[in-house]
Design a protein around this motif. Structure first.
Motif, mmCIF file in Angstrom:
data_model
loop_
_atom_site.group_PDB
_atom_site.id
_atom_site.type_symbol
_atom_site.label_atom_id
_atom_site.label_comp_id
_atom_site.label_asym_id
_atom_site.label_seq_id
_atom_site.Cartn_x
_atom_site.Cartn_y
_atom_site.Cartn_z
ATOM 1 N N GLU A 23 0.871 -1.300 0.023
ATOM 2 C CA GLU A 23 0.179 0.026 -0.055
ATOM 3 C C GLU A 23 0.894 1.170 0.053
ATOM 4 O OE1 GLU A 23 -0.541 -2.523 2.200
ATOM 5 O OE2 GLU A 23 -2.398 -3.420 1.338
ATOM 6 N N GLU A 24 1.938 1.302 0.959
ATOM 7 C CA GLU A 24 2.714 2.565 0.966
ATOM 8 C C GLU A 24 3.404 2.741 -0.412
ATOM 9 O OE1 GLU A 24 4.101 2.233 5.380
ATOM 10 O OE2 GLU A 24 5.253 1.247 3.988
ATOM 11 N N PHE A 27 1.036 3.847 -2.835
ATOM 12 C CA PHE A 27 0.847 5.351 -2.686
ATOM 13 C C PHE A 27 1.760 6.125 -3.183
ATOM 14 C CE2 PHE A 27 1.483 8.881 0.058
ATOM 15 C CZ PHE A 27 0.527 9.833 -0.151
ATOM 16 N N THR A 31 1.208 8.711 -6.338
ATOM 17 C CA THR A 31 1.311 10.142 -6.279
ATOM 18 C C THR A 31 2.510 10.743 -7.007
ATOM 19 O OG1 THR A 31 0.593 9.726 -3.867
ATOM 20 C CG2 THR A 31 1.666 11.834 -4.355
ATOM 21 N N THR A 39 0.138 16.347 -2.810
ATOM 22 C CA THR A 39 0.240 15.094 -1.910
ATOM 23 C C THR A 39 1.762 14.564 -2.428
ATOM 24 O OG1 THR A 39 -0.668 14.069 -3.642
ATOM 25 C CG2 THR A 39 -2.229 14.330 -1.993
ATOM 26 N N ALA A 43 4.248 12.103 -0.067
ATOM 27 C CA ALA A 43 4.490 10.725 -0.632
ATOM 28 C C ALA A 43 6.390 10.774 -0.270
ATOM 29 C CB ALA A 43 4.560 10.536 -1.992
#
Length: 51
Positions: A23-24, A27, A31, A39, A43
């Motif tokens: 998930e990280e 992201f 991003t 954002t 990140a």
């Protein structure tokens, strides 16, 4: 990607593959690719917290 995050390619791959959850990593990658200035800093901070 690595250039935007301020690291070399080897470091980028190591962090994304070995230190981030799926998930990280998603992201961070999404991003940076979206180029949403609001954002991107989030990140970058997440990525650099994994160094």
């Amino acid at each position: 990607m690595s250039q935007e995050l301020g690291v070399d390619v080897k470091t980028y791959i190591e962090v994304i593959d070995k230190k981030c959850t799926e998930e990280e990593a998603t992201f961070i990658i999404n991003t940076i690719m979206d180029e949403d200035a609001a954002t991107i800093e989030n990140a970058k901070a997440l990525f650099h917290s994994k160094l």
